[in-house]
Motif scaffolding. Sequence first.
Motif, PDB file in Angstrom:
ATOM      1  N   LEU A 164       0.827  -1.210   0.000  1.00 56.75           N
ATOM      2  CA  LEU A 164       0.000   0.000   0.000  1.00 56.75           C
ATOM      3  C   LEU A 164       0.859   1.256   0.000  1.00 56.75           C
ATOM      4  O   LEU A 164       0.536   2.238  -0.685  1.00 56.75           O
ATOM      5  CB  LEU A 164      -0.930  -0.013   1.214  1.00 56.75           C
ATOM      6  CG  LEU A 164      -2.090  -1.014   1.128  1.00 56.75           C
ATOM      7  CD1 LEU A 164      -2.687  -1.278   2.504  1.00 56.75           C
ATOM      8  CD2 LEU A 164      -3.173  -0.509   0.171  1.00 56.75           C
ATOM      9  N   LEU A 165       1.961   1.237   0.743  1.00 51.78           N
ATOM     10  CA  LEU A 165       2.858   2.389   0.730  1.00 51.78           C
ATOM     11  C   LEU A 165       3.545   2.536  -0.630  1.00 51.78           C
ATOM     12  O   LEU A 165       3.762   3.662  -1.099  1.00 51.78           O
ATOM     13  CB  LEU A 165       3.894   2.253   1.845  1.00 51.78           C
ATOM     14  CG  LEU A 165       3.347   2.352   3.273  1.00 51.78           C
ATOM     15  CD1 LEU A 165       4.464   2.149   4.286  1.00 51.78           C
ATOM     16  CD2 LEU A 165       2.663   3.700   3.508  1.00 51.78           C
ATOM     17  N   ALA A 166       3.862   1.404  -1.264  1.00 55.86           N
ATOM     18  CA  ALA A 166       4.445   1.474  -2.612  1.00 55.86           C
ATOM     19  C   ALA A 166       3.443   2.062  -3.599  1.00 55.86           C
ATOM     20  O   ALA A 166       3.802   2.886  -4.462  1.00 55.86           O
ATOM     21  CB  ALA A 166       4.879   0.078  -3.060  1.00 55.86           C
ATOM     22  N   ALA A 167       2.177   1.650  -3.488  1.00 58.47           N
ATOM     23  CA  ALA A 167       1.142   2.210  -4.359  1.00 58.47           C
ATOM     24  C   ALA A 167       0.947   3.693  -4.097  1.00 58.47           C
ATOM     25  O   ALA A 167       0.734   4.479  -5.030  1.00 58.47           O
ATOM     26  CB  ALA A 167      -0.172   1.458  -4.143  1.00 58.47           C
ATOM     27  N   MET A 168       1.034   4.084  -2.834  1.00 61.16           N
ATOM     28  CA  MET A 168       0.931   5.504  -2.489  1.00 61.16           C
ATOM     29  C   MET A 168       2.061   6.301  -3.143  1.00 61.16           C
ATOM     30  O   MET A 168       1.831   7.373  -3.717  1.00 61.16           O
ATOM     31  CB  MET A 168       0.988   5.671  -0.974  1.00 61.16           C
ATOM     32  CG  MET A 168       0.950   7.127  -0.498  1.00 61.16           C
ATOM     33  SD  MET A 168       1.448   7.324   1.233  1.00 61.16           S
ATOM     34  CE  MET A 168       3.234   7.043   1.099  1.00 61.16           C
ATOM     35  N   LEU A 169       3.279   5.771  -3.082  1.00 62.63           N
ATOM     36  CA  LEU A 169       4.420   6.470  -3.677  1.00 62.63           C
ATOM     37  C   LEU A 169       4.275   6.567  -5.193  1.00 62.63           C
ATOM     38  O   LEU A 169       4.599   7.607  -5.785  1.00 62.63           O
ATOM     39  CB  LEU A 169       5.718   5.743  -3.310  1.00 62.63           C
ATOM     40  CG  LEU A 169       6.154   5.840  -1.846  1.00 62.63           C
ATOM     41  CD1 LEU A 169       7.387   4.968  -1.595  1.00 62.63           C
ATOM     42  CD2 LEU A 169       6.448   7.290  -1.465  1.00 62.63           C
ATOM     43  N   ALA A 170       3.786   5.509  -5.827  1.00 62.86           N
ATOM     44  CA  ALA A 170       3.604   5.532  -7.280  1.00 62.86           C
ATOM     45  C   ALA A 170       2.584   6.585  -7.685  1.00 62.86           C
ATOM     46  O   ALA A 170       2.788   7.331  -8.649  1.00 62.86           O
ATOM     47  CB  ALA A 170       3.176   4.157  -7.782  1.00 62.86           C
ATOM     48  N   MET A 171       1.479   6.653  -6.948  1.00 64.90           N
ATOM     49  CA  MET A 171       0.454   7.653  -7.236  1.00 64.90           C
ATOM     50  C   MET A 171       0.976   9.059  -6.963  1.00 64.90           C
ATOM     51  O   MET A 171       0.803   9.979  -7.765  1.00 64.90           O
ATOM     52  CB  MET A 171      -0.777   7.377  -6.384  1.00 64.90           C
ATOM     53  CG  MET A 171      -1.909   8.390  -6.561  1.00 64.90           C
ATOM     54  SD  MET A 171      -2.756   8.267  -8.157  1.00 64.90           S
ATOM     55  CE  MET A 171      -3.705   6.754  -7.918  1.00 64.90           C
ATOM     56  N   GLY A 172       1.632   9.234  -5.819  1.00 62.38           N
ATOM     57  CA  GLY A 172       2.131  10.558  -5.458  1.00 62.38           C
ATOM     58  C   GLY A 172       3.218  11.053  -6.391  1.00 62.38           C
ATOM     59  O   GLY A 172       3.287  12.249  -6.692  1.00 62.38           O
ATOM     60  N   LEU A 173       4.069  10.141  -6.859  1.00 63.69           N
ATOM     61  CA  LEU A 173       5.142  10.545  -7.761  1.00 63.69           C
ATOM     62  C   LEU A 173       4.581  11.037  -9.088  1.00 63.69           C
ATOM     63  O   LEU A 173       5.036  12.067  -9.616  1.00 63.69           O
ATOM     64  CB  LEU A 173       6.099   9.376  -7.993  1.00 63.69           C
ATOM     65  CG  LEU A 173       7.287   9.653  -8.913  1.00 63.69           C
ATOM     66  CD1 LEU A 173       8.122  10.815  -8.379  1.00 63.69           C
ATOM     67  CD2 LEU A 173       8.144   8.396  -9.081  1.00 63.69           C
ATOM     68  N   LEU A 174       3.589  10.327  -9.629  1.00 62.24           N
ATOM     69  CA  LEU A 174       2.963  10.801 -10.865  1.00 62.24           C
ATOM     70  C   LEU A 174       2.312  12.158 -10.643  1.00 62.24           C
ATOM     71  O   LEU A 174       2.415  13.049 -11.493  1.00 62.24           O
ATOM     72  CB  LEU A 174       1.923   9.792 -11.351  1.00 62.24           C
ATOM     73  CG  LEU A 174       1.159  10.172 -12.626  1.00 62.24           C
ATOM     74  CD1 LEU A 174       2.112  10.446 -13.788  1.00 62.24           C
ATOM     75  CD2 LEU A 174       0.152   9.073 -12.993  1.00 62.24           C
ATOM     76  N   GLY A 175       1.664  12.319  -9.501  1.00 66.86           N
ATOM     77  CA  GLY A 175       1.066  13.616  -9.193  1.00 66.86           C
ATOM     78  C   GLY A 175       2.100  14.724  -9.130  1.00 66.86           C
ATOM     79  O   GLY A 175       1.868  15.829  -9.639  1.00 66.86           O
ATOM     80  N   ALA A 176       3.249  14.431  -8.528  1.00 67.92           N
ATOM     81  CA  ALA A 176       4.306  15.444  -8.433  1.00 67.92           C
ATOM     82  C   ALA A 176       4.848  15.799  -9.814  1.00 67.92           C
ATOM     83  O   ALA A 176       5.106  16.976 -10.112  1.00 67.92           O
ATOM     84  CB  ALA A 176       5.424  14.929  -7.536  1.00 67.92           C
ATOM     85  N   VAL A 177       5.016  14.783 -10.673  1.00 73.20           N
ATOM     86  CA  VAL A 177       5.509  15.039 -12.033  1.00 73.20           C
ATOM     87  C   VAL A 177       4.563  15.976 -12.772  1.00 73.20           C
ATOM     88  O   VAL A 177       4.999  16.941 -13.425  1.00 73.20           O
ATOM     89  CB  VAL A 177       5.673  13.716 -12.795  1.00 73.20           C
ATOM     90  CG1 VAL A 177       5.911  13.972 -14.279  1.00 73.20           C
ATOM     91  CG2 VAL A 177       6.812  12.903 -12.208  1.00 73.20           C
ATOM     92  N   LEU A 178       3.266  15.729 -12.667  1.00 76.71           N
ATOM     93  CA  LEU A 178       2.284  16.563 -13.366  1.00 76.71           C
ATOM     94  C   LEU A 178       2.193  17.955 -12.746  1.00 76.71           C
ATOM     95  O   LEU A 178       2.008  18.948 -13.455  1.00 76.71           O
ATOM     96  CB  LEU A 178       0.913  15.886 -13.336  1.00 76.71           C
ATOM     97  CG  LEU A 178       0.796  14.574 -14.103  1.00 76.71           C
ATOM     98  CD1 LEU A 178      -0.585  13.946 -13.895  1.00 76.71           C
ATOM     99  CD2 LEU A 178       1.059  14.787 -15.589  1.00 76.71           C
ATOM    100  N   THR A 179       2.331  18.034 -11.436  1.00 74.81           N
ATOM    101  CA  THR A 179       2.218  19.322 -10.762  1.00 74.81           C
ATOM    102  C   THR A 179       3.365  20.248 -11.140  1.00 74.81           C
ATOM    103  O   THR A 179       3.161  21.457 -11.353  1.00 74.81           O
ATOM    104  CB  THR A 179       2.195  19.130  -9.232  1.00 74.81           C
ATOM    105  OG1 THR A 179       1.070  18.315  -8.882  1.00 74.81           O
ATOM    106  CG2 THR A 179       2.093  20.460  -8.514  1.00 74.81           C
ATOM    107  N   PHE A 180       4.558  19.705 -11.247  1.00 73.02           N
ATOM    108  CA  PHE A 180       5.737  20.541 -11.494  1.00 73.02           C
ATOM    109  C   PHE A 180       6.164  20.561 -12.957  1.00 73.02           C
ATOM    110  O   PHE A 180       7.213  21.117 -13.286  1.00 73.02           O
ATOM    111  CB  PHE A 180       6.898  20.079 -10.615  1.00 73.02           C
ATOM    112  CG  PHE A 180       6.656  20.330  -9.148  1.00 73.02           C
ATOM    113  CD1 PHE A 180       6.650  21.619  -8.645  1.00 73.02           C
ATOM    114  CD2 PHE A 180       6.404  19.282  -8.286  1.00 73.02           C
ATOM    115  CE1 PHE A 180       6.420  21.866  -7.299  1.00 73.02           C
ATOM    116  CE2 PHE A 180       6.176  19.506  -6.937  1.00 73.02           C
ATOM    117  CZ  PHE A 180       6.175  20.809  -6.445  1.00 73.02           C
TER     118      PHE A 180
END
Length: 240
Positions: A164-180
């Motif tokens: 679940l933490l790995a899935a959280m990181l995968a989702m958050g990383l994509l979000g960070a890429v799109l945000t910045f």
Amino acid sequence: MITGQIWTPYCGVAPDFGEWRWNLDPVLLMVLAVATGLIALRLEGRRRAFGLTAMAVLTVGFVSPLCALSSALFSARTVHHVLLVGAAAPLLAGALPVRRYGSLVLATAVQAVVFWAWHAPGAYAAALSNDLVYWVMQISLLVSAVWFWAAARTATAPAAVVALLAAMLAMGLLGAVLTFAGQAVYAPHAYTTLAWGMTPLEDQQAAGLIMWAPAAALYLFAALWRLGRMIGPDVEARTA
């Protein structure tokens, strides 16, 4: 590169501001009705409740005005996808029989790869220009997420927490890429966001923030819940 192509996504052309259009596709409505009927007739107790709630979430995603709005705003499409993988999928997993569903490591990797792949600009544009590709996108997102949640549900608590933490990181990383990201990269939304008071880049950044915070938090909360269930009995035993 963003072009001036006219896009015809499954949910219809992008609505104007304030236009709330429902999707009354008869085939879709029939599929949802049949699936809901089968769940109501064949499942019982908590499994039925989970299944019916999942169908309600899918109805919101595909029938409500959110469907048409996702033709205009990538951020609305992101909400739609989060409903699929973070709400409908765990509910459907809860409606499945309790048994092992293969490798949790593989399920975690497949879910992340599928989600990232469909948010690549080229794949995303293809899904919004062809109904078949659109449904391949939606079904693959949902099926891979159901597999992940079902595998996590029956795994040991430590393994589930890590997944679940790995899935959280995968989702958050994509979000960070799109945000910045320094520029908007989704061609289907190049000319559809202005009517809703957003530039394409602002819309993309909003979508990134949705993935980065609330979407990723769904996996964090699930991990904390499993962790709490793992340590809870020991805490009670020590304090008894």
